[in-house]
Write a protein that holds these residues in place. Sequence first.
Motif, mmCIF file in Angstrom:
data_model
loop_
_atom_site.group_PDB
_atom_site.id
_atom_site.type_symbol
_atom_site.label_atom_id
_atom_site.label_comp_id
_atom_site.label_asym_id
_atom_site.label_seq_id
_atom_site.Cartn_x
_atom_site.Cartn_y
_atom_site.Cartn_z
ATOM 1 N N GLU A 204 -19.191 14.946 21.839
ATOM 2 C CA GLU A 204 -18.907 15.764 23.014
ATOM 3 C C GLU A 204 -18.882 14.884 24.272
ATOM 4 O OE1 GLU A 204 -18.085 18.935 22.817
ATOM 5 O OE2 GLU A 204 -18.294 18.743 20.639
ATOM 6 N N VAL A 205 -18.007 15.218 25.191
ATOM 7 C CA VAL A 205 -17.867 14.474 26.438
ATOM 8 C C VAL A 205 -18.478 15.287 27.573
ATOM 9 C CG1 VAL A 205 -16.242 13.335 27.998
ATOM 10 C CG2 VAL A 205 -15.725 13.487 25.548
ATOM 11 N N SER A 206 -19.311 14.644 28.371
ATOM 12 C CA SER A 206 -19.962 15.366 29.465
ATOM 13 C C SER A 206 -18.976 15.617 30.606
ATOM 14 C CB SER A 206 -21.156 14.566 29.987
ATOM 15 O OG SER A 206 -20.718 13.403 30.671
ATOM 16 N N GLN A 207 -19.214 16.695 31.344
ATOM 17 C CA GLN A 207 -18.344 17.033 32.470
ATOM 18 C C GLN A 207 -18.444 15.977 33.564
ATOM 19 O OE1 GLN A 207 -16.090 19.273 32.323
ATOM 20 N NE2 GLN A 207 -15.322 18.935 34.398
ATOM 21 N N ALA A 208 -19.644 15.422 33.745
ATOM 22 C CA ALA A 208 -19.819 14.375 34.761
ATOM 23 C C ALA A 208 -18.949 13.168 34.440
ATOM 24 C CB ALA A 208 -21.285 13.975 34.842
ATOM 25 N N ALA A 209 -18.864 12.818 33.144
ATOM 26 C CA ALA A 209 -18.039 11.682 32.743
ATOM 27 C C ALA A 209 -16.559 11.974 32.964
ATOM 28 C CB ALA A 209 -18.301 11.342 31.276
ATOM 29 N N ARG A 210 -16.150 13.217 32.705
ATOM 30 C CA ARG A 210 -14.749 13.582 32.929
ATOM 31 C C ARG A 210 -14.387 13.486 34.413
ATOM 32 N NH1 ARG A 210 -15.626 18.072 28.817
ATOM 33 N NH2 ARG A 210 -14.518 17.360 26.957
ATOM 34 N N ASP B 216 -20.309 7.354 27.862
ATOM 35 C CA ASP B 216 -19.749 8.677 28.163
ATOM 36 C C ASP B 216 -18.443 8.551 28.948
ATOM 37 O OD1 ASP B 216 -21.711 10.018 26.847
ATOM 38 O OD2 ASP B 216 -22.822 10.644 28.618
ATOM 39 N N LEU B 217 -18.408 7.614 29.888
ATOM 40 C CA LEU B 217 -17.185 7.389 30.653
ATOM 41 C C LEU B 217 -16.051 6.936 29.734
ATOM 42 C CD1 LEU B 217 -15.516 7.025 33.231
ATOM 43 C CD2 LEU B 217 -16.552 4.733 33.457
ATOM 44 N N LEU C 184 -15.676 7.658 26.612
ATOM 45 C CA LEU C 184 -15.222 8.833 25.859
ATOM 46 C C LEU C 184 -14.280 9.689 26.700
ATOM 47 C CD1 LEU C 184 -18.526 9.979 24.100
ATOM 48 C CD2 LEU C 184 -16.546 8.914 23.019
ATOM 49 N N ALA C 185 -14.627 9.871 27.961
ATOM 50 C CA ALA C 185 -13.778 10.677 28.841
ATOM 51 C C ALA C 185 -12.417 10.018 29.044
ATOM 52 C CB ALA C 185 -14.475 10.890 30.185
ATOM 53 N N LEU C 186 -12.397 8.705 29.210
ATOM 54 C CA LEU C 186 -11.131 7.988 29.326
ATOM 55 C C LEU C 186 -10.332 8.076 28.028
ATOM 56 C CD1 LEU C 186 -12.374 4.850 31.270
ATOM 57 C CD2 LEU C 186 -10.830 6.609 32.152
ATOM 58 N N GLY C 187 -11.040 8.021 26.897
ATOM 59 C CA GLY C 187 -10.370 8.131 25.606
ATOM 60 C C GLY C 187 -9.690 9.468 25.413
ATOM 61 N N GLU C 188 -10.319 10.538 25.940
ATOM 62 C CA GLU C 188 -9.691 11.864 25.894
ATOM 63 C C GLU C 188 -8.348 11.878 26.616
ATOM 64 O OE1 GLU C 188 -12.803 15.548 25.723
ATOM 65 O OE2 GLU C 188 -12.523 14.584 27.649
ATOM 66 N N MET C 189 -8.265 11.133 27.713
ATOM 67 C CA MET C 189 -7.066 11.135 28.540
ATOM 68 C C MET C 189 -5.987 10.179 28.040
ATOM 69 S SD MET C 189 -8.901 10.790 32.256
ATOM 70 C CE MET C 189 -10.058 12.010 32.899
#
Length: 340
Positions: free
Chosen positions: A157-163, A248-249, A251-256
């Motif tokens: 799971e990716v945190s909202q703060a990281a997104r 976490d950051l 992971l958020a970049l990986g989502e994008m």
Amino acid sequence: MDLPTPLLIFYVRNDALGDGLLRIPALRAARTAFPQSRIVYGSMRKSSLTGVLRRHAAPLVDDFRTVVPLPAILAEFKRHGRPMTVVDFRTGVPGLMLTKLRLAARGVRYEPNFAGHLLSSHWGARWTLRPEHNAWRYHRLVERLAGRHLPFDHRLEVSQAARILAGQLRGADQRPLILLGGNSRGSNKIMSDAQVAAIAGNLIEAGYQVLYLVTPGDGPTPQSLAARESRLATIGPALGLGVEEFADLLLALGEMAAAYVGMEGGLGHLFATVMTPTVIINHGANIERWRPLSNSVEVVTAPKRGRSAFISDTPVEAILEATHRLLATRRRDHPEPPSL
């Protein structure tokens, strides 16, 4: 009088980032199959599950015992009448056989990671081959212990703060994002400055936003890359984030991202948890056992230099060919919906 809570111990040698990520599905399956058990995770050396992956592993494990011998863990949690089970993720048949004999004498149930399941087949159970991929090997041990099929889930799971932080770092740039990674503690897994700069320059010219991830280990630095390709952005220690926040950051970049391009290793497995399409440059690892679980993966094999293969020797043309092939395949199979 209440009976003691059953004890389920997982034991490993050590967990680099990739090892820890591939063991999370088995821990999730164990928490599902044995909700009444106390789950202990032990290791001979350090574990990423108590470091960079702590947030994801903590709900699955009741107690961590890193850099602790298995007999010491058994002694610590021993209670009269308590059922004890050990799932051993280590390899090496002689050592596993010896451990099996010792634990049998103490009445401890034992599920070892044998090369084949024949040595650990239970009476009346159908014998099956061990899966090729390490993540499924670990998961299969838990299924054998439970006596039934269990969910397999490798996602994080990716945190909202990281997104939010990832969005701030990207800014208003609307170009598709590609992530590059080439730092490593292993000399044969490092990408060269020239490789990264050439790959980045090609992709930027093709219309992509390219971001280089500066991670622990040797390899390209922001300064050396800026001297070769000024259009390439980098993120790394300068952000001042802790190891968990930085992961976490990522992971958020990986989502994008439209793709991640880098060496075989922990970063590829990390991005697989958010299903980032990936180009892996392999230095000689058994890719059947270590393939990222993101489904969309291109593998480029580094050429051998004597007995070893060095990622820095891999032709840039081969890496770019695989990258553009992956991107074209993604556009064909998963086209963007038309804008309204």
